[in-house]
Design a protein around this motif. Structure first.
Motif, short mmCIF file in Angstrom:
data_model
loop_
_atom_site.label_atom_id
_atom_site.label_comp_id
_atom_site.label_asym_id
_atom_site.label_seq_id
_atom_site.Cartn_x
_atom_site.Cartn_y
_atom_site.Cartn_z
N ALA A 1 34.50 96.58 31.81
CA ALA A 1 34.60 97.71 32.71
C ALA A 1 35.62 97.43 33.80
O ALA A 1 35.86 96.27 34.16
CB ALA A 1 33.24 98.01 33.35
N VAL A 2 36.21 98.50 34.29
CA VAL A 2 36.97 98.46 35.54
C VAL A 2 36.05 99.04 36.61
O VAL A 2 35.59 100.18 36.50
CB VAL A 2 38.27 99.28 35.45
CG1 VAL A 2 38.97 99.28 36.80
CG2 VAL A 2 39.18 98.73 34.37
N ILE A 3 35.75 98.23 37.61
CA ILE A 3 34.83 98.62 38.69
C ILE A 3 35.66 98.75 39.96
O ILE A 3 36.38 97.81 40.33
CB ILE A 3 33.72 97.58 38.85
CG1 ILE A 3 33.00 97.36 37.50
CG2 ILE A 3 32.72 98.00 39.93
CD1 ILE A 3 32.23 96.08 37.41
N LEU A 4 35.56 99.90 40.61
CA LEU A 4 36.46 100.16 41.74
C LEU A 4 35.66 100.55 42.98
O LEU A 4 34.66 101.27 42.89
CB LEU A 4 37.42 101.31 41.40
CG LEU A 4 38.22 101.18 40.11
CD1 LEU A 4 37.62 102.07 39.03
CD2 LEU A 4 39.68 101.52 40.33
N TRP A 5 36.11 100.06 44.12
CA TRP A 5 35.61 100.58 45.39
C TRP A 5 36.28 101.93 45.60
O TRP A 5 37.50 102.05 45.54
CB TRP A 5 35.94 99.62 46.52
CG TRP A 5 35.30 100.04 47.82
CD1 TRP A 5 35.93 100.58 48.90
CD2 TRP A 5 33.92 99.96 48.15
NE1 TRP A 5 35.02 100.85 49.89
CE2 TRP A 5 33.77 100.48 49.44
CE3 TRP A 5 32.79 99.52 47.46
CZ2 TRP A 5 32.54 100.56 50.08
CZ3 TRP A 5 31.57 99.59 48.09
CH2 TRP A 5 31.44 100.10 49.38
N CYS B 1 35.40 91.88 32.99
CA CYS B 1 35.45 93.01 33.92
C CYS B 1 36.48 92.76 35.03
O CYS B 1 36.72 91.62 35.42
CB CYS B 1 34.08 93.25 34.54
SG CYS B 1 32.82 93.80 33.34
N ILE B 2 37.03 93.85 35.53
CA ILE B 2 37.98 93.82 36.64
C ILE B 2 37.36 94.58 37.81
O ILE B 2 36.89 95.71 37.63
CB ILE B 2 39.32 94.47 36.26
CG1 ILE B 2 39.95 93.74 35.07
CG2 ILE B 2 40.27 94.49 37.45
CD1 ILE B 2 41.16 94.48 34.49
N TYR B 3 37.38 93.96 38.97
CA TYR B 3 36.95 94.66 40.18
C TYR B 3 38.17 94.94 41.04
O TYR B 3 38.96 94.04 41.34
CB TYR B 3 35.92 93.85 40.97
CG TYR B 3 35.52 94.53 42.25
CD1 TYR B 3 34.70 95.66 42.22
CD2 TYR B 3 35.98 94.10 43.48
CE1 TYR B 3 34.35 96.33 43.39
CE2 TYR B 3 35.64 94.75 44.65
CZ TYR B 3 34.82 95.86 44.59
OH TYR B 3 34.49 96.52 45.75
N VAL B 4 38.31 96.20 41.45
CA VAL B 4 39.48 96.63 42.21
C VAL B 4 39.02 97.06 43.61
O VAL B 4 38.17 97.94 43.75
CB VAL B 4 40.19 97.82 41.52
CG1 VAL B 4 41.43 98.23 42.32
CG2 VAL B 4 40.56 97.47 40.08
N ALA C 1 33.59 90.19 44.20
CA ALA C 1 33.96 89.94 42.80
C ALA C 1 33.60 88.52 42.38
O ALA C 1 33.08 88.30 41.27
CB ALA C 1 35.46 90.18 42.62
N ARG C 2 33.85 87.55 43.24
CA ARG C 2 33.58 86.15 42.92
C ARG C 2 32.09 85.91 42.69
O ARG C 2 31.70 85.19 41.77
CB ARG C 2 34.10 85.26 44.05
CG ARG C 2 33.98 83.77 43.76
CD ARG C 2 34.66 82.96 44.84
NE ARG C 2 34.11 83.24 46.17
CZ ARG C 2 34.75 83.89 47.13
NH1 ARG C 2 35.96 84.37 46.91
NH2 ARG C 2 34.17 84.10 48.31
N ARG C 3 31.22 86.51 43.52
CA ARG C 3 29.77 86.36 43.35
C ARG C 3 29.32 86.77 41.96
O ARG C 3 28.42 86.18 41.38
CB ARG C 3 29.02 87.23 44.36
CG ARG C 3 28.84 86.65 45.73
CD ARG C 3 28.24 87.70 46.67
NE ARG C 3 27.80 87.13 47.92
CZ ARG C 3 28.58 86.86 48.94
NH1 ARG C 3 29.88 87.08 48.83
NH2 ARG C 3 28.09 86.36 50.06
N LEU C 4 29.95 87.81 41.44
CA LEU C 4 29.50 88.42 40.19
C LEU C 4 30.26 87.93 38.97
O LEU C 4 29.89 88.26 37.85
CB LEU C 4 29.62 89.94 40.31
CG LEU C 4 28.64 90.53 41.33
CD1 LEU C 4 29.17 91.82 41.93
CD2 LEU C 4 27.29 90.76 40.68
N GLY D 1 36.84 89.47 37.54
CA GLY D 1 38.21 89.24 37.97
C GLY D 1 38.54 90.20 39.10
O GLY D 1 38.10 91.36 39.07
N TYR D 2 39.31 89.76 40.08
CA TYR D 2 39.63 90.62 41.23
C TYR D 2 41.09 91.02 41.21
O TYR D 2 41.98 90.20 40.98
CB TYR D 2 39.32 89.92 42.55
CG TYR D 2 39.71 90.77 43.74
CD1 TYR D 2 39.00 91.93 44.02
CD2 TYR D 2 40.82 90.46 44.52
CE1 TYR D 2 39.37 92.75 45.08
CE2 TYR D 2 41.20 91.27 45.58
CZ TYR D 2 40.47 92.41 45.86
OH TYR D 2 40.84 93.23 46.89
#
Length: 283
Positions: free
Chosen positions: A137-141, A254-257, A267-270, A273-274
């Motif tokens: 998934a791509v997870i975005l704020w 997964c990518i966190y944006v 992102a690091r906790r979970l 990738g950031y």
């Protein structure tokens, strides 16, 4: 001998050491943060002629936070709000607030053989992943990354106040077409303040998705500002863990944006990738 199972105090577990004649090994599995809390155990053991081996689980605060959320989800199927935690904590060992682990970290005095231990063994934490969690998934704020408030507020306060950030929808549609799930996170303390309703917030996210031309799974924290007493406010990992379990995500895929100072730590906790918003969207 575990206080979570037996209740009472740590000192109340000590009579259980008298079972030593029945068992070659007694395990006291508790959070002995200070030398003082451990002293009574060590003294009682030596009085009974028992040696005391210390196994120190050196789990990081970040991993401990994820573990706490996973236990809560396993028991309740959702994140508990602070008031629910406060009411349930005496009878439910999964109902702990983030402040409990912060306090433990502050109070922790590292165990030392000089306290009377026959040995002190450090044991690192290793997370076991569910082999069925394979999705990406791509997870975005959302706020400041996908949308902004036309009126200059922290977040949009109405559907008319939602302004998409130019060019973001095109990039998201490309990831969607490549098979990535799209997920979004936000914080709406306005719900706790009663200046917005959950229906208002949902309408705003629906408008955002319409403008971007994609479907995005949304999770947000509805709790008030101030010290973090819930698990769902970034950088605490609650909503990320919910997404991992709900969508069977492999965090490594997964990518966190994000765009704020808390985002890399989240992102690091979970294990995500950031990518900064500028890097991910190219502007």
């Amino acid at each position: 001998l575990n206080r979570d199972e037996k209740g009472g105090s740590l000192a109340g577990l000590l009579p259980g050491l008298d079972r030593a004649e029945e068992s070659p090994l007694i395990v006291l599995d508790n959070t002995y943060a200070t030398r003082q809390s451990r002293a009574a155990v060590i003294q009682a053991a030596w009085q009974r002629g028992l040696s005391v081996r210390c196994i120190w689980l050196t789990t990081s605060l970040e991993d401990a936070q994820v573990n706490a959320v996973e236990r809560m989800l396993a028991r309740h199927g959702r994140l508990l709000a602070y008031e629910e935690i406060r009411k349930a904590r005496k009878r439910d060992t999964t109902a702990i607030a983030p402040t409990v682990e912060f306090r433990f970290q502050r109070e922790l005095e590292a165990p030392d053989a000089a306290e009377g231990f026959t040995s002190v063994e450090r044991m690192p934490f290793e997370r076991k992943r569910d082999s069925t969690f394979i999705n990406r998934a791509v997870i975005l704020w959302c706020d400041g990354v996908l949308r902004r408030s036309r009126s200059g507020r922290r977040t949009p306060v109405s559907t008319d106040d939602v302004e998409p950030i130019e060019g973001r929808g095109e990039v998201l549609r490309r990831y969607r077409d490549e098979g990535w799930r799209l997920l979004g996170l936000s914080w709406h303390p306005e719900i706790a303040d009663e200046t917005m309703t959950a229906a208002d917030v949902a309408a705003g996210f629906a408008r955002m998705q319409e403008q971007l031309g994609v479907t995005i799974g949304i999770g947000y924290c509805p709790h008030a500002a101030g010290p973090p007493v819930c698990w769902c406010r970034k950088p605490l990992p609650g909503l990320g863990v919910v997404f991992i379990h709900r969508y069977k995500l492999d965090p490594a895929r997964c990518i966190y944006v994000g765009g704020g100072p808390q985002d890399p730590g989240f992102a690091r906790r979970l294990g995500f990738g950031y990518r900064s918003a500028e890097e991910f969207f190219g502007s």
